[in-house]
Design an enzyme around this catalytic site. Structure first.
Site, mmCIF file in Angstrom:
data_model
loop_
_atom_site.group_PDB
_atom_site.id
_atom_site.type_symbol
_atom_site.label_atom_id
_atom_site.label_comp_id
_atom_site.label_asym_id
_atom_site.label_seq_id
_atom_site.Cartn_x
_atom_site.Cartn_y
_atom_site.Cartn_z
ATOM 1 N N GLY A 1 56.143 -34.889 64.803
ATOM 2 C CA GLY A 1 55.963 -36.080 63.984
ATOM 3 C C GLY A 1 54.691 -35.930 63.166
ATOM 4 O O GLY A 1 53.726 -35.321 63.624
ATOM 5 N N ASP B 1 59.823 -36.241 61.522
ATOM 6 C CA ASP B 1 59.780 -37.715 61.485
ATOM 7 C C ASP B 1 58.355 -38.211 61.250
ATOM 8 O O ASP B 1 57.397 -37.446 61.312
ATOM 9 C CB ASP B 1 60.322 -38.298 62.807
ATOM 10 C CG ASP B 1 59.524 -37.807 64.007
ATOM 11 O OD1 ASP B 1 59.933 -36.807 64.612
ATOM 12 O OD2 ASP B 1 58.465 -38.403 64.306
ATOM 13 N N GLU C 1 65.844 -25.693 68.348
ATOM 14 C CA GLU C 1 64.700 -25.038 67.696
ATOM 15 C C GLU C 1 64.737 -23.516 67.885
ATOM 16 O O GLU C 1 64.133 -22.776 67.114
ATOM 17 C CB GLU C 1 63.390 -25.576 68.290
ATOM 18 C CG GLU C 1 63.167 -27.061 68.042
ATOM 19 C CD GLU C 1 62.057 -27.639 68.923
ATOM 20 O OE1 GLU C 1 61.282 -28.463 68.431
ATOM 21 O OE2 GLU C 1 61.970 -27.278 70.125
ATOM 22 N N MET D 1 55.030 -32.495 71.900
ATOM 23 C CA MET D 1 54.970 -32.726 73.337
ATOM 24 C C MET D 1 54.733 -31.463 74.188
ATOM 25 O O MET D 1 54.842 -31.533 75.406
ATOM 26 C CB MET D 1 56.261 -33.442 73.790
ATOM 27 C CG MET D 1 56.476 -34.764 73.066
ATOM 28 S SD MET D 1 58.016 -35.605 73.450
ATOM 29 C CE MET D 1 57.740 -36.095 75.138
ATOM 30 N N GLU D 2 54.435 -30.327 73.533
ATOM 31 C CA GLU D 2 54.291 -29.083 74.315
ATOM 32 C C GLU D 2 53.113 -28.191 73.897
ATOM 33 O O GLU D 2 52.554 -27.457 74.729
ATOM 34 C CB GLU D 2 55.570 -28.219 74.227
ATOM 35 C CG GLU D 2 56.821 -28.853 74.776
ATOM 36 C CD GLU D 2 57.486 -29.809 73.801
ATOM 37 O OE1 GLU D 2 57.248 -29.681 72.581
ATOM 38 O OE2 GLU D 2 58.225 -30.702 74.255
HETATM 39 N N1 ADE Z 1 58.445 -34.190 68.164
HETATM 40 C C1 ADE Z 1 59.036 -34.518 67.001
HETATM 41 N N2 ADE Z 1 58.731 -35.770 66.629
HETATM 42 C C2 ADE Z 1 57.915 -36.257 67.599
HETATM 43 C C3 ADE Z 1 57.283 -37.496 67.802
HETATM 44 N N3 ADE Z 1 57.412 -38.492 66.935
HETATM 45 N N4 ADE Z 1 56.523 -37.646 68.921
HETATM 46 C C4 ADE Z 1 56.393 -36.638 69.794
HETATM 47 N N5 ADE Z 1 56.990 -35.448 69.667
HETATM 48 C C5 ADE Z 1 57.743 -35.249 68.577
#
Ligand code: ADE
Length: 228
Positions: free
Chosen positions: A77, A196, A11, A172-173
């Site tokens: 996501g 995703d 990234e 996640m951050e």
């Molecule tokens: N970062 C990218 N896709 C993710 C997902 N499905 N869950 C958590 N962090 C992500």
């Protein structure tokens, strides 16, 4: 000075490569690269995956470089039909979806001590992100981004987080960076390109689309810095 934090090298690499006059140093185990981009002073770091690494990096960045604004960019996501793979989520607010003291009577997501669920991103930065997204012709949505120490790949869990926080994307951050920036009175903003669906297919989609989504977020960060 603008601080940029990415969780992963994929990234950050393209942004870092476009900096001029760079110097690098390691603080608290995190490598910080300082330089200029479109004539503006920038420091960029790869923090690692998850809220604790994100918090370590943010605190170190603030103490060492005193940035006027911290940006977190990368991939996420999707939690909404309005965002498909390759589209852009811009945080208006951020929440920690895995913070849970509800057995003690609190709402899920409440951060005790500061009594907050939502961290509000800098309004001027959100507007500049919107302008950058429209300049590159991408589809962007502004809303709540939910962060937690889980890769989301389960439709039922995804729907719980979406419905509980009215969230548009998960990662996640971002909310950990927001939390640390907030307690230090530093403005922050988060931009994520969708990699995703965060549902049952996420583990197949993510490796396929993470590079493309990282490139999208890089393009927007580059345009954002130009506009800032
Ligand atoms: N970062 C990218 N896709 C993710 C997902 N499905 N869950 C958590 N962090 C992500």
């Amino acid at each position: 000075m603008i601080g940029i934090i990415c969780a992963m090298k994929i990234e950050a690499d393209a942004i870092r490569a476009s900096l001029l006059d760079t110097t690098t140093e390691t603080v608290s185990g995190v490598e910080f690269t300082r330089g200029t981009l479109h004539g503006k002073e920038v420091v960029i770091a790869v923090c690692g995956i998850g809220k604790v690494f994100a918090a370590i990096c943010t605190e170190a960045m603030i103490l060492k470089y005193a940035p006027a604004l911290i940006i977190n960019s990368g991939v996420a996501g999707t939690l909404t039909d309005a965002l498909s793979i390759g589209d852009i989520a811009i945080a208006k607010t951020l929440v920690q979806h895995d913070m849970d003291t509800s057995p003690l009577g609190d709402p899920v997501g409440l951060i005790s001590g500061i009594n907050k669920i939502h961290f509000e991103a800098d309004e001027k930065a959100v507007a500049a992100f919107e302008a950058a997204v429209s300049e590159i012709g991408a589809n962007g949505v502004v809303g709540t981004i939910a962060s937690g120490d889980q890769f989301m790949s389960d439709t039922e869990k995804k729907c719980i987080i979406r419905d509980r926080f009215n969230a548009i994307a998960c990662e996640m951050e971002g909310a950990a960076i927001a939390h640390v920036a907030y307690v230090n009175n530093v403005p922050f903003a988060v931009l994520r390109a969708i990699s995703d669906s965060a549902s049952g297919d996420a583990q197949m989609e993510y490796p396929k689309f993470v590079a493309m989504a990282s490139e999208r977020s890089h393009k927007i960060i580059d345009t954002f810095i130009k506009l800032w």
